[in-house]
Write an enzyme that holds these catalytic residues in place. Structure first.
Site, mmCIF file in Angstrom:
data_model
loop_
_atom_site.group_PDB
_atom_site.id
_atom_site.type_symbol
_atom_site.label_atom_id
_atom_site.label_comp_id
_atom_site.label_asym_id
_atom_site.label_seq_id
_atom_site.Cartn_x
_atom_site.Cartn_y
_atom_site.Cartn_z
ATOM 1 N N GLU A 60 -52.903 11.546 1.528
ATOM 2 C CA GLU A 60 -52.308 10.583 0.590
ATOM 3 C C GLU A 60 -53.326 9.578 0.063
ATOM 4 O O GLU A 60 -53.257 9.166 -1.097
ATOM 5 C CB GLU A 60 -51.146 9.846 1.260
ATOM 6 C CG GLU A 60 -49.909 10.705 1.513
ATOM 7 C CD GLU A 60 -49.998 11.516 2.796
ATOM 8 O OE1 GLU A 60 -51.024 11.418 3.503
ATOM 9 O OE2 GLU A 60 -49.039 12.248 3.090
ATOM 10 N N HIS A 129 -39.182 7.151 8.507
ATOM 11 C CA HIS A 129 -38.833 7.949 7.326
ATOM 12 C C HIS A 129 -37.730 7.307 6.486
ATOM 13 O O HIS A 129 -37.046 7.999 5.728
ATOM 14 C CB HIS A 129 -38.398 9.368 7.751
ATOM 15 C CG HIS A 129 -39.550 10.333 7.873
ATOM 16 N ND1 HIS A 129 -40.666 10.061 8.620
ATOM 17 C CD2 HIS A 129 -39.771 11.559 7.329
ATOM 18 C CE1 HIS A 129 -41.510 11.087 8.543
ATOM 19 N NE2 HIS A 129 -40.996 12.008 7.766
HETATM 20 C C1 LIG Z 1 -48.323 11.145 6.224
HETATM 21 C C2 LIG Z 1 -47.299 12.187 5.979
HETATM 22 N N1 LIG Z 1 -47.337 12.899 4.849
HETATM 23 C C3 LIG Z 1 -46.427 13.857 4.623
HETATM 24 C C4 LIG Z 1 -45.434 14.115 5.527
HETATM 25 C C5 LIG Z 1 -44.389 15.187 5.250
HETATM 26 N N2 LIG Z 1 -44.614 16.313 6.137
HETATM 27 C C6 LIG Z 1 -43.948 16.455 7.303
HETATM 28 S S1 LIG Z 1 -44.466 17.778 8.193
HETATM 29 C C7 LIG Z 1 -45.572 18.198 6.990
HETATM 30 C C8 LIG Z 1 -46.428 19.422 7.130
HETATM 31 C C9 LIG Z 1 -47.331 19.335 8.277
HETATM 32 O O1 LIG Z 1 -48.070 20.512 8.359
HETATM 33 P P1 LIG Z 1 -48.872 20.855 9.665
HETATM 34 O O2 LIG Z 1 -49.678 19.671 10.055
HETATM 35 O O3 LIG Z 1 -49.595 22.126 9.449
HETATM 36 O O4 LIG Z 1 -47.765 21.022 10.787
HETATM 37 P P2 LIG Z 1 -46.632 22.147 10.896
HETATM 38 O O5 LIG Z 1 -45.423 21.624 10.209
HETATM 39 O O6 LIG Z 1 -47.162 23.379 10.279
HETATM 40 O O7 LIG Z 1 -46.394 22.286 12.354
HETATM 41 C C10 LIG Z 1 -45.525 17.303 5.936
HETATM 42 C C11 LIG Z 1 -46.363 17.365 4.728
HETATM 43 C C12 LIG Z 1 -45.414 13.321 6.681
HETATM 44 N N3 LIG Z 1 -44.461 13.461 7.612
HETATM 45 N N4 LIG Z 1 -46.364 12.395 6.894
#
Ligand SMILES: Cc1ncc(C[n+]2csc(CCOP(=O)(O)OP(=O)(O)O)c2C)c(N)n1
Ligand SMILES: Cc1ncc(C[n+]2csc(CCOP(=O)(O)OP(=O)(O)O)c2C)c(N)n1
Ligand SMILES: [Mg+2]
Ligand SMILES: [Mg+2]
Lengths: 355, 320, 355, 320
Positions: A60, A129
C-alpha cells in the site's frame, strides 16, 4: 432516470471516467478479480483492458507513491482499498506527499489522485477491519475528503473526484452499497463540496456523514408521525464543511445533533460542533449532541458488540433528549418505532456473510 | 568524447564551488533552512545524469543540490530557494530540501527518507503505459535502502519491467550512524538483483566509471530491459546537515578523512583528464573562472530577488 | 530543587527509568549519536551500554513493530522520532497494533511502549518537518497522548509513560527544549492525565497544549498590568481530557480560548471546544475561540511564513476580542506589549541554525 | 521417531477435520466473522511447529487456525472464538482472524497483512537482549512478502542476528490474484538470502520435509546462527475467505485443482507412513475417531459456552 445501487453507481462512475479520459486508470488489490471490489469494478477490465484496470502487489505504501508519481506524469489514477484500515500503511505517501505536493513546489504540480477507501462494518470485521478514518485525513491540509451517502452522490462525486486536479479521498461505507434510488441516466460530476438538506424539519438539525445519513433519515421518518420534525443535513464533504448551509439550518432549528461513522472523540463531528459553536453560539437552544462510535472497538462477536454502533433507536433517544420531548408514553412509542428487527451485524436481513 | 568529459568536470566543479559558497555564507543567517551538502559525492550526480536524455525524469531526496545542478537546473533559482525568495525554484516554499526544475528533468526532491522513490516508479509506469521512451531515475542514500517502501518499489518495478533506475549513493552513513550499525554485511546490489533488477556497483567517486555504468543500465531500461539498480560507493566530506565538517566529532579516525579527501572525485577526474591529455592546465584555470562567475551570478540573482511578503495563510494548497 | 532545562529533564527521566528497571531500553535513529536527540539521550550509552541505548535502521514501520514485539515479551521500549512527521510511516503499527492489542486479545497482553515524537518548528523545517500530529493519535482509541509543557512535566510524564503498562505517545515541541525551571531534585513520575491551572484569572480561560502554554502564559503576563486577568490551563494530556478542571475554569471565566500547536481544523482543539460546549453551553458568555495553525503549511522561507504561526500578539488580539476589550488605546498598548522582537523562525535570539 | 511422525499426522488431521467442520457449519450463521481456512496447507503449520520447543513463540496472520492448533492451542477455545463466546481464546473479541494461546506458544495472529512480522522480530530481540534461548517464528503468505515491513524486518533481524524464523507459506495466491501478477519471476528465498538470512525452500505439502528444514533453521537460530527464511510451497484448497471453494470462479483450470487435491499433505503423509510401515491402517482408523471426538468436543465446548452480554462500550482498552 434509472435505478442504481450505490455499488453500481460507483462502477458507472469509473466506466464513465475511463471512457471520457484515457488518462484515468484504476488500481488496487483485487480490482480485476471476480469479487470486483464488491461489484464496483465489475466489467471494467473486459472493457478497458488490463493496463487500465490493474491489480497490485500488497504494498500500500509504495503503490500510493506509484500512483502519485503517475499523477505527476499526467495520468489520473484511482486507487482502491477494500478496507480503509489499510490506508494506515499509505499515510506517509498520502499525507506527506499527495496532500502537500502542490504547495511544496510553489504550485508547479498537480496531483490528480483519487483514493477510494471502503469502511467495513459488521459480520465480525473487528478492530482492524472496521475503521472510519476520515478525521485523520481531513485534519491534514491539502486533501479533500468526501463521503457520499446516496447512489447519485456516489456516482457524481466519484466522477468529480477523478476530474479534480488535486487529491481526493472518497470514503465509502460498505453498508451503503445495497442502497438503491433512481438517478439521472446520464452520469455527470456533482460538486465535491456543499451540504444537502435531505429532509426539512423545524425541531432539530441532524447533520450527518455517510451511512449516518441513512440512519438519520430513518429516525426522522419514524418520528415525524409523532409530531417531531427533524431536518437532515447530509454534510457530504468533511474537509471543507459547508458552514452556510449548516448554520442556516441550525439557526432555524436551534438544535444540533451531529452523526458520524467514526469515533466521536477527536472525530470530524467535533469540528462540526466547534465550528457551529464559534459561529452561532447564540442560536443554540440546547447543547449540541454528537453521535458516533464510543472510545473502543467493535468486538468480532456480535453478542459482545451488540451495543457498539448507534442504532435508530439510540439515535432517537438522544434526539428526544435534544428536543426536550418529555412525554413518557410518546418517548416509549418513538423508541418502539425506531427499533430494528434485523441483526445488528449485517446491513440487511438477507446478508449471510462473509465479507 | 573529450569535450563531453570536460563537461562532466565542469558540472562537478559547479556543484562543488556553489556548495562551498553556500557553506561559506550559511552563517550569515540568510539561508534559514536545513541544508545537506553533497561535497565529495558530485561524481554520482554528474555521472548518472550524463547518461540521461531530455524527457528523462529524476527525483532526489534531502541531499539533492547536485542532482538539480547536474541536470542543468538553474543555479540562481537554487540559491534563491535557500534564501527564501519567491524567485526560488519552489517559490521559496521548500528551501534546500525541496527542489524542482521540471524543464531540466528534475522533478523534485523531498526530505522524508524514501518518499520520492515510488514516485519515480510511478513516472516510469506512466511512461510505460503511454509507450514513451523516457527513463525515470531516483537518487537515494544507503540509509534509504532500509525503508520498506524501497523494496516494495523494486518489486513492482521488476514485476512490470518499468524503465526506472534506482541510483543508490552509498556514503556509508545516515546522519552519524555508520552502515554497519544499520545493515548486516551484505551487498545492496545483491538485494536488488534478488528482487529481479539488473544491478551494478560502481566507484561513486569516479565520474567516468559512473557514467559508463549508468549508461549501460539506463540504455537497457530505455530499450525495455526493465528496472536497474546502481550502487555508487562514495564519500560525504561534510557533516550530515549544515555547512561544517564532522571531523571534530571524532566518529571516524583522521586517517579516514584523509583517505576521503584523497579520493576526491574532482581531483581524480582532473588527474585522469590530464593523464589522458583530454584537458590541459589552461582548461582547469578557465573552467574555475567560468564556474566562479556562475556561482557569483547565482548568488547575485538570489540577492537581487526581492524579499517576498508573508504568504496569506492557506494559499496554494489546491487549485482554486 | 534543581534547575533543569526541558531537554535535560527528558534525559534525566530516561536515565532514571533505565536505572530503576532493567527492562527499559531506548531506540531510535540517532539515539546514541553525538547530537543525542537534541541532548535528550546524552550520556545514556556510556552509562547503560549499547544494548539498551540503540540506534536503528531507517525503518520506522518495522521498528515500531519490533518495539511492540519487545514490549509483548516484557521489555519497556522507548522509541524516539526526531520529527513527528516520520511517525506517518509507523501508524499502521502504532494504531492497528499497539493501540488495539490489549483489547483485541481480551486483555491477555500489555504493550508498555513509549514513543517520543518531537515537533519541529522554524528555521525552514517546511511542510514535511513541522507537523504536530496529536489529533491523528488521540482519535484512535487505546493510545494515551500527552504533551508536557514544562521541565517538571517533561521528566515526570516521560517517567510515567515508561511506567505505564499501555502505549503512550509523548509529544515534545522542539521550542520547549531550552525552557528552564527549578524542579524537585528527586525524579518521580507525575500523572499522565489531569490538567493544571498554571495561572489563575477571572476574565477568560486559555486552555493550551504543549508550547502554546508558554505563549498563553506570556500573553497573560503581559495583559495583566492592563487589568485583564487570564486563567491559563495546561491541558497536558490530549487523549483523556480533564473536563472537570477545564469546565470549572470555564464556568468561572465564562470565556474559552483553546490553543494548540497543530492545525485548528479537525484538531484536538475542536474536541476541547465540542466537549466544553456539550457540557457547559450555558456558561459561555461568548463563542469559544480556537488558536492554532491555519489550513496550510509553513513555507521554508521565513519571509513567506512570517504570518503562519500564532504569536503572543495575534493571540492577544483574539483574546481581547474574546473578553470584549473595546478601548482602542488599551488595545494598542496591549498588542504593543505582546509584540515579539526575535525573528519568528527561531525559538530564541541566540539560535543560529540549522536543526 | 515414528510415534512422533504419527503425531504429525494426527495434528494435520485435527486441523483438517476441525476446519471441515467449521466450513460445514459456517452457513448456520453462528460464526459471524471472516474465516480463512488452511485446508491444503496443514503440513506447513505442523512441520514448522514440530521443530519448536516450549518457550518458543509464534505469530500468524489471517489464516492461522493451523498454527494455533499445531502448537497445541485449545480447539474448543478456537471454535468458541468463532462463535463469539467469551470463552473464546480472545474472549470473543477477535474471531477467526485474532487468535492467541500464549501458554501454547502461540502469541497471536491479526488480519493486517504484514502486521505481525516485525512483532516476531521484537520478541526475538527481547530474547536476545535477555540471553534466552527461545526462537520466534512468524508465519505469513507469499502476498505478505510484498509488504515493505517484511523487508525492514529481515534487514533488522539479520543486522542483530536475531533468533527468528520467517516462515513463508507460498500458496501462489493472494485472495484471487496469482503470484505472477504481483511479483516478478524470482525466488523468494534469494531475496531473503540477499538480506543476510539463511534461507531454504521446501515442499510445503510434505510434512516430514518441512519438519526437517525447519529443524535445521530453528536449531541454527537457537544456537546463535541468526535469522532464517523458509519458503514452503503449498496449496490453498479452499476459497480465500469463507467456507467454499474457488473452483467455480474458473480462475484456474480444473486440472490444477485436481493436481492440488492429489498433492494433499494428509494423503501424502498417510502414504508415506504406510510405505515406511510407521503406521498401519488401524492407526488411521483410530486417529480419525479420536480426532472426530476432539472436533466434536471443541464444538460442544463452544456451544455450551454462554452467549455473552453486550460489552460496555470502551471496556478493555487500557489497564484500569
Ligand atoms: C495491509 C493489508 N492489505 C490488504 C489486506 C487484504 N488481504 C487480506 S488477506 C490478503 C492476501 C494475503 O495473501 P498471502 O499473504 O499470500 O496469504 P494467503 O491468504 O495466501 O494465506 C489480502 C490482500 C489486508 N488484510 N491487509
Ligand atoms: C522517514 C524519515 N526518517 C528519518 C529521517 C531523518 N533523516 C534525514 S536524512 C537521514 C539519513 C539518510 O541517510 P542516507 O539515505 O544514507 O542519505 P545521506 O544523508 O547519507 O545522503 C535521516 C535518518 C527522515 N528525514 N525521514
Ligand atoms: Mg548515506
Ligand atoms: Mg498466498
Amino acid at each position: 432516470m434509472s435505478r442504481r445501487s450505490y455499488a453500481n453507481a460507483l462502477a458507472e462512475a469509473l466506466a464513465t471516467a475511463m471512457e471520457r479520459d484515457p488518462a484515468v486508470f484504476v488500481v488496487g488489490e483485487g480490482v480485476p478479480d471476480p469479487g470486483a471490489i464488491f461489484g464496483t469494478t465489475r466489467g471494467l477490465r473486459e472493457r478497458f483492458g488490463a493496463d487500465r484496470v490493474q491489480d497490485m502487489p500488497i504494498s500500500e505504501g509504495a503503490m500510493t507513491g506509484v500512483a502519485i508519481g503517475a499523477a505527476l506524469a499526467g495520468l489520473r489514477p484511482v486507487m482502491v482499498h477494500q478496507r480503509m484500515d489499510f490506508l494506515l500503511l499509505a499515510l506517509d505517501q498520502l499525507l506527506n506527499n499527495a496532500a502537500k505536493w502542490r504547495y511544496m513546489f510553489g504550485g508547479r504540480f498537480s496531483v490528480p489522485l483519487t483514493v477510494r477507501a471502503i469502511v467495513g462494518r459488521g459480520w465480525g470485521q473487528g478492530p482492524q477491519h472496521s475503521q472510519s478514518l476520515q478525521a485523520l485525513l481531513a485534519h491534514v491540509p491539502g486533501l479533500e475528503v468526501v463521503l457520499p451517502a446516496t447512489p447519485a452522490d456516489a456516482r457524481g462525486m466519484l466522477l468529480a473526484a477523478i476530474e479534480d486536479p488535486d487529491p481526493v479521498v472518497v470514503v465509502e461505507h460498505r453498508w451503503l452499497y445495497g442502497l438503491e434510488e433512481p438517478i439521472p441516466t446520464a452520469p455527470e460530476a456533482l460538486p465535491l463540496r456543499g451540504a444537502r438538506i435531505r429532509r426539512a424539519g423545524r425541531d432539530a438539525t441532524l447533520a450527518a456523514f455517510s451511512y449516518m445519513v441513512v440512519e438519520a433519515l430513518e429516525v426522522a421518518e419514524r418520528l415525524s408521525p409523532l409530531g417531531i420534525e427533524l431536518e437532515v443535513v447530509d454534510l457530504r464533504c468533511a474537509s471543507s464543511l459547508d458552514l452556510p448551509t449548516l448554520l442556516g439550518s441550525v439557526r432555524r432549528t436551534r438544535r444540533l445533533c451531529v452523526l458520524d461513522t467514526a469515533w466521536t472523540a477527536f472525530g470530524v463531528s467535533a469540528e462540526v460542533v466547534a465550528a457551529v459553536t464559534e459561529h452561532a453560539l447564540g442560536a443554540l437552544a440546547a447543547p449540541p449532541v454528537r453521535i458516533g462510535l464510543p472510545r473502543g472497538y467493535p468486538a468480532t462477536s456480535p453478542h459482545l458488540s451488540a451495543g457498539f454502533y448507534p442504532t435508530p433507536e439510540t439515535i432517537a433517544a438522544a434526539v428526544l433528549d435534544l428536543v426536550g420531548a418529555a412525554d413518557r408514553s410518546m418517548r416509549r412509542e418513538a423508541l418502539r418505532r425506531c427499533r430494528r428487527r434485523t441483526p445488528g451485524d449485517v446491513p440487511h436481513a438477507s446478508f449471510s456473510g462473509p465479507f | 568524447m573529450t569535450a563531453d568529459d570536460r563537461a562532466l568536470y565542469r558540472s562537478m566543479l559547479l556543484i562543488r564551488r556553489l556548495e562551498e559558497a553556500l557553506a561559506r555564507r550559511y552563517p550569515e543567517q540568510e539561508m534559514r533552512c536545513p541544508m545537506h551538502l553533497c561535497i565529495g559525492q558530485e561524481a554520482c550526480a554528474v555521472g548518472v545524469c550524463s547518461a540521461l536524455r531530455p524527457g528523462d525524469r529524476v527525483f532526489g531526496a534531502h541531499r539533492a543540490h547536485g542532482h538539480y545542478l547536474a541536470l542543468g537546473g538553474h543555479p540562481g533559482r537554487l540559491v534563491a530557494e535557500l534564501y527564501g525568495r519567491a524567485s526560488g525554484c519552489s517559490g521559496g516554499r521548500g528551501g534546500s530540501m525541496h527542489l524542482t526544475d521540471p524543464a531540466a528533468g528534475f522533478v523534485a526532491s523531498t526530505p522524508i527518507v524514501g518518499g520520492t522513490v515510488p514516485l519515480a516508479v510511478g513516472v516510469a509506469l506512466a511512461e510505460s503505459m503511454r509507450g514513451g521512451h523516457g527513463v525515470a531515475v531516483c537518487f537515494f542514500g544507503d540509509g534509504c535502502f532500509e525503508e520498506g517502501v524501497v523494496h516494495e518499489s523494486m518489486n513492482f518495478a521488476a514485476l512490470r519491467r518499468l524503465p526506472v533506475l534506482f541510483a543508490c549513493e552509498n556514503n556509508g552513513w545516515a546522519v552519524n550512524t555508520p552502515l554497519r550499525e544499520r545493515q548486516p554485511e551484505r551487498r545492496l546490489a545483491d538485494v536488488a538483483r534478488a528482487h529481479g533488477l539488473a544491478a551494478r556497483e560502481a566507484d561513486g567517486n569516479d565520474v567516468f566509471g559512473v557514467r559508463e555504468a549508468a549508461r549501460e543500465l539506463v540504455d537497457r531500461a530505455r530499450a525495455g530491459g526493465g528496472p536497474a539498480f546502481l550502487e555508487l560507493r562514495t564519500t560525504r566530506l561534510t557533516e550530515h546537515c549544515g555547512p561544517g565538517s564532522d571531523e571534530p566529532l571524532g566518529l571516524r579516525p583522521t586517517s579516514e578523512f584523509e583517505a576521503m579527501r584523497r579520493n576526491c572525485p574532482l581531483a581524480r577526474a582532473r588527474a585522469e583528464l590530464l593523464g589522458r591529455r583530454a584537458a590541459d592546465p589552461e582548461f582547469f584555470e578557465a573552467v574555475e573562472e567560468e564556474v566562479a562567475a556562475a556561482v557569483e551570478e547565482a548568488f547575485a540573482f538570489a540577492e537581487a530577488s526581492p524579499v517576498p511578503p508573508p504568504e496569506p495563510p492557506g494559499t496554494g494548497l489546491r487549485a482554486a
